[in-house]
Design an enzyme around this catalytic site. Structure first.
Site, PDB file in Angstrom:
ATOM      1  N   CYS A  16      -1.790  -0.342   7.351  1.00 22.70           N
ATOM      2  CA  CYS A  16      -0.982   0.876   7.330  1.00 22.70           C
ATOM      3  C   CYS A  16      -1.109   1.649   8.638  1.00 22.70           C
ATOM      4  O   CYS A  16      -0.134   2.225   9.118  1.00 22.70           O
ATOM      5  CB  CYS A  16      -1.386   1.727   6.133  1.00 22.70           C
ATOM      6  SG  CYS A  16      -1.084   0.870   4.555  1.00 22.70           S
ATOM      7  N   HIS A  44       0.850  -1.187   0.000  1.00 24.85           N
ATOM      8  CA  HIS A  44       0.000   0.000   0.000  1.00 24.85           C
ATOM      9  C   HIS A  44       0.890   1.242   0.000  1.00 24.85           C
ATOM     10  O   HIS A  44       2.084   1.162   0.274  1.00 24.85           O
ATOM     11  CB  HIS A  44      -0.899   0.008   1.229  1.00 24.85           C
ATOM     12  CG  HIS A  44      -2.051  -0.936   1.146  1.00 24.85           C
ATOM     13  ND1 HIS A  44      -3.052  -0.954   2.078  1.00 24.85           N
ATOM     14  CD2 HIS A  44      -2.370  -1.890   0.234  1.00 24.85           C
ATOM     15  CE1 HIS A  44      -3.939  -1.870   1.756  1.00 24.85           C
ATOM     16  NE2 HIS A  44      -3.551  -2.460   0.641  1.00 24.85           N
ATOM     17  N   SER A  54      -7.558   7.614   3.682  1.00 22.68           N
ATOM     18  CA  SER A  54      -7.516   7.122   5.058  1.00 22.68           C
ATOM     19  C   SER A  54      -6.787   5.772   5.116  1.00 22.68           C
ATOM     20  O   SER A  54      -7.146   4.853   4.388  1.00 22.68           O
ATOM     21  CB  SER A  54      -8.952   6.976   5.582  1.00 22.68           C
ATOM     22  OG  SER A  54      -8.976   6.552   6.916  1.00 22.68           O
ATOM     23  N   CYS A  76      -5.594   2.066   5.875  1.00 24.90           N
ATOM     24  CA  CYS A  76      -6.268   0.826   6.259  1.00 24.90           C
ATOM     25  C   CYS A  76      -5.699   0.307   7.584  1.00 24.90           C
ATOM     26  O   CYS A  76      -4.793   0.903   8.174  1.00 24.90           O
ATOM     27  CB  CYS A  76      -6.073  -0.217   5.158  1.00 24.90           C
ATOM     28  SG  CYS A  76      -4.378  -0.861   5.082  1.00 24.90           S
ATOM     29  N   GLU A  81       1.264   3.807   2.042  1.00 29.08           N
ATOM     30  CA  GLU A  81       1.944   4.131   3.288  1.00 29.08           C
ATOM     31  C   GLU A  81       3.078   3.150   3.569  1.00 29.08           C
ATOM     32  O   GLU A  81       4.141   3.552   4.049  1.00 29.08           O
ATOM     33  CB  GLU A  81       0.950   4.137   4.459  1.00 29.08           C
ATOM     34  CG  GLU A  81      -0.167   5.136   4.304  1.00 29.08           C
ATOM     35  CD  GLU A  81      -1.383   4.636   3.528  1.00 29.08           C
ATOM     36  OE1 GLU A  81      -2.409   5.322   3.555  1.00 29.08           O
ATOM     37  OE2 GLU A  81      -1.308   3.547   2.911  1.00 29.08           O
TER      38      GLU A  81
END
Length: 148
Positions: free
Chosen positions: A85, A53, A80, A82, A55
């Site tokens: 992350c 992901h 936002s 998950c 991040e």
């Protein structure tokens, strides 16, 4: 109207780059003392990864930092974070996350706040539009990315 922040713009740049590569348009930057130390984008598709992901890619690209550095960091993400992350941000005690938008997806924001993380939700129209367009065009890939 508030001036756009350069660091969310850097995260949006990463998201757009990921989309151009055939991936999911989510971007992130890690900032310490006003300097970007890591950049990332969702590269699950590009790298055939289960966990890459934005991040995670960003924190990985920042390299090994010491605990004091993470505790001064701000994580910017176009979406936002998950559970995965968010857990990484908690593990490294990143105290603040600036979120481009949480309309198309909302991670465990209440839990992050409960654990002392300051969240700033920008509800940035560009971030919202980018994700809405992607979700509408790629529902299968989007659902795969968020584990549906």
């Amino acid at each position: 109207m508030e001036k756009r922040h350069q660091f969310i713009d850097a995260a949006i740049y990463e998201a757009r780059k990921g989309l151009e590569e055939g991936g999911i348009p989510i971007g992130s930057v890690l900032v310490i003392d006003g300097q970007i130390v890591g950049r990332g984008r969702n590269r699950r598709v590009q790298k055939d990864s289960a966990i890459l992901h934005a991040e995670m890619d960003c924190i990985e690209n920042a390299g090994r930092l010491n605990a004091q550095d993470y505790r001064r960091a701000v994580l910017y993400s176009t979406l936002s974070p998950c559970d995965m992350c968010s857990g990484t941000a908690l593990l490294y005690q990143i105290p603040k996350i600036i979120i481009g938008e949480n309309q198309t997806f909302q991670g465990p924001e209440d839990y992050l706040r409960l654990r002392g993380v300051e969240l700033v939700i920008l509800n940035d129209e560009l971030c919202i539009q980018m994700m809405n367009d992607f979700i509408r065009s790629n529902p299968r890939l989007w659902n795969e990315d968020i584990g549906k």
